[in-house]
Structure formats: C-alpha cells, structure tokens
Design a protein around this motif. Sequence first.
Motif, PDB file in Angstrom:
ATOM      1  N   MET A   1       0.819  -1.183   0.000  1.00 53.48           N
ATOM      2  CA  MET A   1       0.000   0.000   0.000  1.00 53.48           C
ATOM      3  C   MET A   1       0.870   1.256   0.000  1.00 53.48           C
ATOM      4  SD  MET A   1      -2.813   1.098   2.769  1.00 53.48           S
ATOM      5  CE  MET A   1      -4.410   1.324   2.090  1.00 53.48           C
ATOM      6  N   ILE A   2       1.926   1.247   0.803  1.00 56.63           N
ATOM      7  CA  ILE A   2       2.803   2.415   0.872  1.00 56.63           C
ATOM      8  C   ILE A   2       3.447   2.677  -0.483  1.00 56.63           C
ATOM      9  CG2 ILE A   2       4.878   3.377   1.939  1.00 56.63           C
ATOM     10  CD1 ILE A   2       4.222   1.634   4.399  1.00 56.63           C
ATOM     11  N   ALA A   3       3.978   1.634  -1.096  1.00 57.23           N
ATOM     12  CA  ALA A   3       4.644   1.791  -2.390  1.00 57.23           C
ATOM     13  C   ALA A   3       3.654   2.266  -3.453  1.00 57.23           C
ATOM     14  CB  ALA A   3       5.293   0.478  -2.811  1.00 57.23           C
ATOM     15  N   THR A   4       2.456   1.716  -3.449  1.00 56.52           N
ATOM     16  CA  THR A   4       1.446   2.103  -4.433  1.00 56.52           C
ATOM     17  C   THR A   4       1.028   3.554  -4.252  1.00 56.52           C
ATOM     18  OG1 THR A   4       0.655  -0.171  -4.509  1.00 56.52           O
ATOM     19  CG2 THR A   4      -0.818   1.517  -5.371  1.00 56.52           C
ATOM     20  N   LEU A   5       0.830   3.979  -3.017  1.00 57.10           N
ATOM     21  CA  LEU A   5       0.493   5.378  -2.764  1.00 57.10           C
ATOM     22  C   LEU A   5       1.613   6.305  -3.232  1.00 57.10           C
ATOM     23  CD1 LEU A   5      -1.133   5.135   0.766  1.00 57.10           C
ATOM     24  CD2 LEU A   5      -2.249   6.001  -1.295  1.00 57.10           C
ATOM     25  N   SER A   6       2.843   5.920  -2.977  1.00 55.89           N
ATOM     26  CA  SER A   6       3.980   6.740  -3.396  1.00 55.89           C
ATOM     27  C   SER A   6       4.073   6.847  -4.918  1.00 55.89           C
ATOM     28  CB  SER A   6       5.282   6.158  -2.842  1.00 55.89           C
ATOM     29  OG  SER A   6       5.258   6.177  -1.440  1.00 55.89           O
ATOM     30  N   MET A   7       3.897   5.717  -5.588  1.00 59.96           N
ATOM     31  CA  MET A   7       3.931   5.740  -7.054  1.00 59.96           C
ATOM     32  C   MET A   7       2.777   6.563  -7.613  1.00 59.96           C
ATOM     33  SD  MET A   7       5.113   1.951  -8.261  1.00 59.96           S
ATOM     34  CE  MET A   7       4.711   0.920  -6.865  1.00 59.96           C
ATOM     35  N   ILE A  18       1.236  11.020  -0.728  1.00 58.67           N
ATOM     36  CA  ILE A  18       2.525  10.947  -0.034  1.00 58.67           C
ATOM     37  C   ILE A  18       2.311  11.053   1.472  1.00 58.67           C
ATOM     38  CG2 ILE A  18       4.688  12.209   0.407  1.00 58.67           C
ATOM     39  CD1 ILE A  18       4.894  10.618  -2.098  1.00 58.67           C
ATOM     40  N   GLU A  19       1.463  11.982   1.876  1.00 56.83           N
ATOM     41  CA  GLU A  19       1.189  12.156   3.302  1.00 56.83           C
ATOM     42  C   GLU A  19       0.596  10.898   3.920  1.00 56.83           C
ATOM     43  OE1 GLU A  19      -1.261  15.641   3.296  1.00 56.83           O
ATOM     44  OE2 GLU A  19       0.444  16.961   2.861  1.00 56.83           O
ATOM     45  N   LYS A  20      -0.305  10.249   3.216  1.00 56.42           N
ATOM     46  CA  LYS A  20      -0.917   9.009   3.722  1.00 56.42           C
ATOM     47  C   LYS A  20       0.124   7.889   3.779  1.00 56.42           C
ATOM     48  CE  LYS A  20      -4.530   8.364   4.964  1.00 56.42           C
ATOM     49  NZ  LYS A  20      -5.063   8.323   6.346  1.00 56.42           N
ATOM     50  N   ALA A  21       0.985   7.782   2.767  1.00 51.18           N
ATOM     51  CA  ALA A  21       2.044   6.770   2.767  1.00 51.18           C
ATOM     52  C   ALA A  21       2.975   6.976   3.961  1.00 51.18           C
ATOM     53  CB  ALA A  21       2.826   6.819   1.452  1.00 51.18           C
ATOM     54  N   GLU A  22       3.312   8.226   4.241  1.00 49.39           N
ATOM     55  CA  GLU A  22       4.166   8.528   5.389  1.00 49.39           C
ATOM     56  C   GLU A  22       3.469   8.152   6.698  1.00 49.39           C
ATOM     57  OE1 GLU A  22       4.933  12.669   4.786  1.00 49.39           O
ATOM     58  OE2 GLU A  22       6.657  12.288   3.485  1.00 49.39           O
ATOM     59  N   GLU A  23       2.194   8.452   6.788  1.00 47.58           N
ATOM     60  CA  GLU A  23       1.410   8.121   7.985  1.00 47.58           C
ATOM     61  C   GLU A  23       1.396   6.611   8.237  1.00 47.58           C
ATOM     62  OE1 GLU A  23      -3.278   8.257   9.143  1.00 47.58           O
ATOM     63  OE2 GLU A  23      -2.499   9.960   8.022  1.00 47.58           O
ATOM     64  N   ILE A  24       1.183   5.843   7.184  1.00 46.39           N
ATOM     65  CA  ILE A  24       1.159   4.387   7.306  1.00 46.39           C
ATOM     66  C   ILE A  24       2.540   3.852   7.696  1.00 46.39           C
ATOM     67  CG2 ILE A  24       0.812   2.221   6.055  1.00 46.39           C
ATOM     68  CD1 ILE A  24      -1.248   3.827   4.328  1.00 46.39           C
ATOM     69  N   GLY A  25       3.583   4.402   7.069  1.00 45.73           N
ATOM     70  CA  GLY A  25       4.946   3.987   7.404  1.00 45.73           C
ATOM     71  C   GLY A  25       5.284   4.251   8.863  1.00 45.73           C
ATOM     72  N   GLU A  26       4.902   5.414   9.360  1.00 41.41           N
ATOM     73  CA  GLU A  26       5.136   5.745  10.762  1.00 41.41           C
ATOM     74  C   GLU A  26       4.361   4.813  11.693  1.00 41.41           C
ATOM     75  OE1 GLU A  26       4.326   9.905  11.320  1.00 41.41           O
ATOM     76  OE2 GLU A  26       5.915  10.485   9.933  1.00 41.41           O
ATOM     77  N   PHE A  27       3.137   4.467  11.308  1.00 38.02           N
ATOM     78  CA  PHE A  27       2.351   3.537  12.114  1.00 38.02           C
ATOM     79  C   PHE A  27       3.054   2.187  12.211  1.00 38.02           C
ATOM     80  CE2 PHE A  27      -0.686   0.072  12.465  1.00 38.02           C
ATOM     81  CZ  PHE A  27      -1.371   0.425  13.619  1.00 38.02           C
ATOM     82  N   ILE A  28       3.530   1.697  11.092  1.00 34.22           N
ATOM     83  CA  ILE A  28       4.216   0.401  11.091  1.00 34.22           C
ATOM     84  C   ILE A  28       5.453   0.459  11.974  1.00 34.22           C
ATOM     85  CG2 ILE A  28       5.551  -1.215   9.664  1.00 34.22           C
ATOM     86  CD1 ILE A  28       3.510  -0.597   7.408  1.00 34.22           C
ATOM     87  N   ILE A  29       6.254   1.496  11.808  1.00 30.24           N
ATOM     88  CA  ILE A  29       7.487   1.614  12.581  1.00 30.24           C
ATOM     89  C   ILE A  29       7.197   1.784  14.072  1.00 30.24           C
ATOM     90  CG2 ILE A  29       9.480   3.108  12.999  1.00 30.24           C
ATOM     91  CD1 ILE A  29       9.504   3.537   9.887  1.00 30.24           C
ATOM     92  N   ASN A  30       6.213   2.594  14.409  1.00 36.86           N
ATOM     93  CA  ASN A  30       5.933   2.905  15.811  1.00 36.86           C
ATOM     94  C   ASN A  30       5.059   1.877  16.534  1.00 36.86           C
ATOM     95  OD1 ASN A  30       7.402   5.332  15.759  1.00 36.86           O
ATOM     96  ND2 ASN A  30       5.672   6.402  14.871  1.00 36.86           N
TER      97      ASN A  30
END
Length: 64
Positions: A1-7, A18-30
């Motif tokens: 999902m992150i990669a698809t949103l970024s593309m 991009i903002e949503k992809a960053e939000e999802i990435g931060e959720f996964i990491i945190n």
Amino acid sequence: MIATLSMGANILNKREYIEKAEEIGEFIINKLIKDGRLYTSYKDGKIRNKGVLDDYAYVIWGIY
C-alpha cells in the motif's frame, strides 16, 4: 500500500497520497515493530502475529 500510494503520488501529482504513505509507514514503525521484530496485526493497542519473510520484504519495499 505504501509503495502504491507513493507511485500514485508521483504519477498523479497528489501530495495527499505521499502524506498518507508517510502516515502508514510511521504507524508500522511505531506500532508494529517490537524488539526488532515485525508484527502483522494491531488491535486495541495489542500486537500479534509475527511477520514472515514476505511481510518484511513488503515493508522494506514500501519505505524504500
């Protein structure tokens, strides 16, 4: 999902993707990484289901 949103953000010039992809990435990491291990399920503040190789690969692809 992150990669698809970024593309999609690059192709469609949509900053909100991009903002949503960053939000999802931060959720996964945190929230989904504990003691260096990736988990795949989060509910009510609890994580479960240890990630497998494919899960790690997709997270890396998404945040790369």
